[in-house]
Design a protein around this motif. Structure first.
Motif, PDB file in Angstrom:
ATOM      1  N   UNK A 146     -12.098   9.647 -13.997  1.00 12.59           N
ATOM      2  CA  UNK A 146     -11.911  11.033 -13.562  1.00 12.59           C
ATOM      3  C   UNK A 146     -12.190  11.114 -12.067  1.00 12.59           C
ATOM      4  N   UNK A 147     -11.212  10.686 -11.253  1.00 10.58           N
ATOM      5  CA  UNK A 147     -11.379  10.729  -9.803  1.00 10.58           C
ATOM      6  C   UNK A 147     -10.026  10.902  -9.135  1.00 10.58           C
ATOM      7  N   UNK A 148     -10.055  11.441  -7.935  1.00 10.82           N
ATOM      8  CA  UNK A 148      -8.825  11.629  -7.171  1.00 10.82           C
ATOM      9  C   UNK A 148      -8.450  10.311  -6.511  1.00 10.82           C
ATOM     10  N   UNK A 149      -7.167   9.957  -6.592  1.00 10.78           N
ATOM     11  CA  UNK A 149      -6.682   8.677  -6.099  1.00 10.78           C
ATOM     12  C   UNK A 149      -5.550   8.911  -5.106  1.00 10.78           C
ATOM     13  N   UNK A 150      -5.577   8.173  -4.003  1.00 11.61           N
ATOM     14  CA  UNK A 150      -4.479   8.218  -3.034  1.00 11.61           C
ATOM     15  C   UNK A 150      -3.734   6.891  -2.953  1.00 11.61           C
ATOM     16  N   UNK A 151      -4.425   5.769  -3.244  1.00 14.97           N
ATOM     17  CA  UNK A 151      -3.830   4.437  -3.121  1.00 14.97           C
ATOM     18  C   UNK A 151      -4.250   3.555  -4.289  1.00 14.97           C
ATOM     19  N   UNK A 152      -3.375   2.605  -4.623  1.00 10.33           N
ATOM     20  CA  UNK A 152      -3.669   1.616  -5.649  1.00 10.33           C
ATOM     21  C   UNK A 152      -3.532   0.215  -5.068  1.00 10.33           C
ATOM     22  N   UNK A 153      -4.335  -0.696  -5.607  1.00 11.39           N
ATOM     23  CA  UNK A 153      -4.159  -2.120  -5.324  1.00 11.39           C
ATOM     24  C   UNK A 153      -3.792  -2.783  -6.651  1.00 11.39           C
ATOM     25  N   UNK A 154      -2.543  -3.251  -6.731  1.00 13.26           N
ATOM     26  CA  UNK A 154      -2.013  -3.864  -7.949  1.00 13.26           C
ATOM     27  C   UNK A 154      -2.125  -5.374  -7.802  1.00 13.26           C
ATOM     28  N   UNK A 155      -2.823  -6.001  -8.726  1.00  8.09           N
ATOM     29  CA  UNK A 155      -3.065  -7.446  -8.660  1.00  8.09           C
ATOM     30  C   UNK A 155      -2.364  -8.136  -9.819  1.00  8.09           C
ATOM     31  N   UNK A 156      -1.708  -9.250  -9.522  1.00  8.05           N
ATOM     32  CA  UNK A 156      -1.170 -10.080 -10.594  1.00  8.05           C
ATOM     33  C   UNK A 156      -1.820 -11.460 -10.522  1.00  8.05           C
ATOM     34  N   UNK A 157      -2.280 -11.915 -11.672  1.00  2.08           N
ATOM     35  CA  UNK A 157      -3.079 -13.134 -11.766  1.00  2.08           C
ATOM     36  C   UNK A 157      -2.299 -14.210 -12.515  1.00  2.08           C
ATOM     37  N   UNK A 158      -2.051 -15.388 -11.974  1.00  2.00           N
ATOM     38  CA  UNK A 158      -2.299 -15.718 -10.571  1.00  2.00           C
ATOM     39  C   UNK A 158      -1.109 -15.382  -9.676  1.00  2.00           C
ATOM     40  N   UNK A 159       0.090 -15.234 -10.281  1.00  2.99           N
ATOM     41  CA  UNK A 159       1.321 -15.006  -9.519  1.00  2.99           C
ATOM     42  C   UNK A 159       2.387 -14.518 -10.488  1.00  2.99           C
ATOM     43  N   UNK A 160       3.612 -14.377 -10.007  1.00  2.00           N
ATOM     44  CA  UNK A 160       4.702 -14.006 -10.904  1.00  2.00           C
ATOM     45  C   UNK A 160       5.461 -12.788 -10.431  1.00  2.00           C
ATOM     46  N   UNK A 161       6.002 -12.044 -11.406  1.00  2.00           N
ATOM     47  CA  UNK A 161       6.844 -10.923 -11.052  1.00  2.00           C
ATOM     48  C   UNK A 161       6.627  -9.699 -11.926  1.00  2.00           C
ATOM     49  N   UNK A 162       6.713  -8.533 -11.299  1.00  3.50           N
ATOM     50  CA  UNK A 162       6.641  -7.234 -11.962  1.00  3.50           C
ATOM     51  C   UNK A 162       7.879  -6.455 -11.550  1.00  3.50           C
ATOM     52  N   UNK A 163       8.591  -5.879 -12.526  1.00  4.11           N
ATOM     53  CA  UNK A 163       9.829  -5.170 -12.222  1.00  4.11           C
ATOM     54  C   UNK A 163       9.573  -3.772 -11.678  1.00  4.11           C
ATOM     55  N   UNK A 164       8.754  -2.988 -12.381  1.00  7.60           N
ATOM     56  CA  UNK A 164       8.521  -1.600 -12.007  1.00  7.60           C
ATOM     57  C   UNK A 164       7.056  -1.227 -12.246  1.00  7.60           C
ATOM     58  N   UNK A 165       6.599  -0.252 -11.469  1.00  8.38           N
ATOM     59  CA  UNK A 165       5.264   0.319 -11.639  1.00  8.38           C
ATOM     60  C   UNK A 165       5.404   1.822 -11.785  1.00  8.38           C
ATOM     61  N   UNK A 166       4.808   2.377 -12.831  1.00  7.62           N
ATOM     62  CA  UNK A 166       4.786   3.824 -13.035  1.00  7.62           C
ATOM     63  C   UNK A 166       3.333   4.267 -13.167  1.00  7.62           C
ATOM     64  N   UNK A 167       2.979   5.322 -12.436  1.00  8.02           N
ATOM     65  CA  UNK A 167       1.588   5.796 -12.385  1.00  8.02           C
ATOM     66  C   UNK A 167       1.575   7.257 -12.803  1.00  8.02           C
ATOM     67  N   UNK A 168       1.259   7.523 -14.055  1.00  8.12           N
ATOM     68  CA  UNK A 168       1.347   8.874 -14.604  1.00  8.12           C
ATOM     69  C   UNK A 168      -0.001   9.593 -14.501  1.00  8.12           C
TER      70      UNK A 168
END
Length: 371
Positions: free
Chosen positions: A178-200
């Motif tokens: 329960x906090x206000x957010x302005x930025x995200x740090x998205x980490x992938x371990x250890x590497x690879x690929x992500x197609x899309x990010x949705x933040x609801x």
């Protein structure tokens, strides 16, 4: 409450035909909420430590990821997502990456808010998705640079701990912070690929900014307005009506199926807070043979207040922005637009300012969320 569905492991190699035929997904309870990382709200992926195979900006494309099995470039297969190179260990005796090795991307939300759920979509990354992901959040005022965000004094809160994910899947995570957010740090371990990010989540505007604006759009997504319910979402979501800017094409508004009964369609909105509405815009841009024929507006003050008509049933023209100055300010927390009999509108704008009570609640909520 039912646990959020999870997917792990490789998907099958692509065997031809519809690439989404074996895509793994689920209905997540938070997806009806606004996507705080929507590019139309001003979101962006401002930095990444590696984007060798595919650019970080692909993460926030609004449309589903595409797959072309024949598309290759000088660096290899071109994927519609963010993809990093394969990590390696320190040497021949330690060829595998260390446990702490990972890739990251910094995401600026289009509208600051409280995150309720995140979807890390690995569509078409069948054997080249990350083993696990984690997501951290920060609330930093202004327009910080990547260097500002990576400074040691910035406090990052974990929204998603390091968690295994599946390939070619919509990996959903409910968030309880329960906090206000302005930025995200998205980490992938250890590497690879992500197609899309949705933040609801729920938009939490800066009350100081709104006060400086004076009169503003009380129902706009970026200012904290929301769609609570709608009679029909067959062709496009009702949330489109409170997106920034004017509609740019027909499906950038709200359009219902054709009615064959004697009823009508409607959307119910919650304003950013209790406010006084002074002017209204109802836009039917790009809706030409399918715009609503007529529209009316009703207002309610409080969750259990009575609905009062504030704009009587009025003829709408196709592909036209209609403007109405109300004869007197209307105090409300909720607005309902009824269209007759069906069709659509592209945008609804409600111009006014919060009441003293509404402004006080906005400021108190801002403080509660640690902003």
């Amino acid at each position: 409450m039912t646990a959020t569905p999870r997917f792990t492991g490789d998907a099958n190699p692509y065997g031809g035909g519809d690439p989404y035929a074996d895509y793994r997904t689920a209905d997540f309870p938070f997806t009806p909420l606004v996507d705080l990382a929507d590019r139309r709200l001003g979101a962006g992926v401002i930095a990444a430590n590696d984007e060798f195979f595919a650019e970080r900006e692909n993460l926030l494309k609004p449309e589903p990821a595409e797959f072309d099995p024949e598309r290759f470039g000088h660096k290899g297969k071109i994927m519609d997502g963010w993809e990093t190179r394969r990590r390696r260990g320190a040497g021949a005796d330690r060829p595998h990456p260390a446990d702490e090795d990972h890739d990251w991307a910094l995401v600026r939300l289009g509208a600051p808010g409280v995150v309720r759920g995140i979807v890390v979509d690995t569509a078409h990354f069948r054997g080249n998705y990350p083993q696990a992901v984690s997501v951290e959040a920060a609330c930093v005022p202004g327009s910080p640079s990547p260097e500002d965000l990576l400074a040691p004094e910035v406090k990052w809160t974990t929204l998603i701990p390091r968690t295994a994910v599946g390939g070619h899947a919509a990996n959903g995570f409910a968030v309880a912070a329960e906090q206000r957010v302005t930025h995200l740090r998205v980490n992938q371990h250890p590497d690879g690929g992500i197609a899309r990010l949705r933040v609801h989540g729920e938009v939490t505007p800066d009350p100081g900014w709104l006060a400086a604006l004076g009169t503003f759009d009380l129902v706009a997504l970026e200012n904290g307005g929301t769609v609570e319910d709608a009679s029909d979402r067959f062709y496009s979501p009702a949330t489109n009506t409170i997106q920034p800017g004017r509609s740019r094409k027909m499906d950038d508004g709200w359009e219902t199926r054709r009615r064959r009964d004697r009823g009508n369609d409607w959307i119910r909105y919650r304003l950013v807070e209790q406010a006084e509405i002074r002017a209204v815009e109802i836009d039917t841009a790009y809706l030409k043979g399918n715009s609503a024929g007529w529209a009316s507006l009703s207002a309610r003050d409080g969750e259990n207040g009575d609905w009062t008509e504030v704009l009587p049933r009025t003829r709408l023209q196709p592909d036209t922005n209609h403007r109405f100055v109300l004869p007197e300010a209307v105090r409300a927390t909720h607005i309902r637009i009824d269209i007759f009999p069906d069709g659509g509108i592209s945008r609804l704008r409600l111009f006014g300012a919060p009441t003293e009570e509404g402004a006080a609640r906005l400021a108190a909520r801002h403080r509660e969320l640690g902003a």
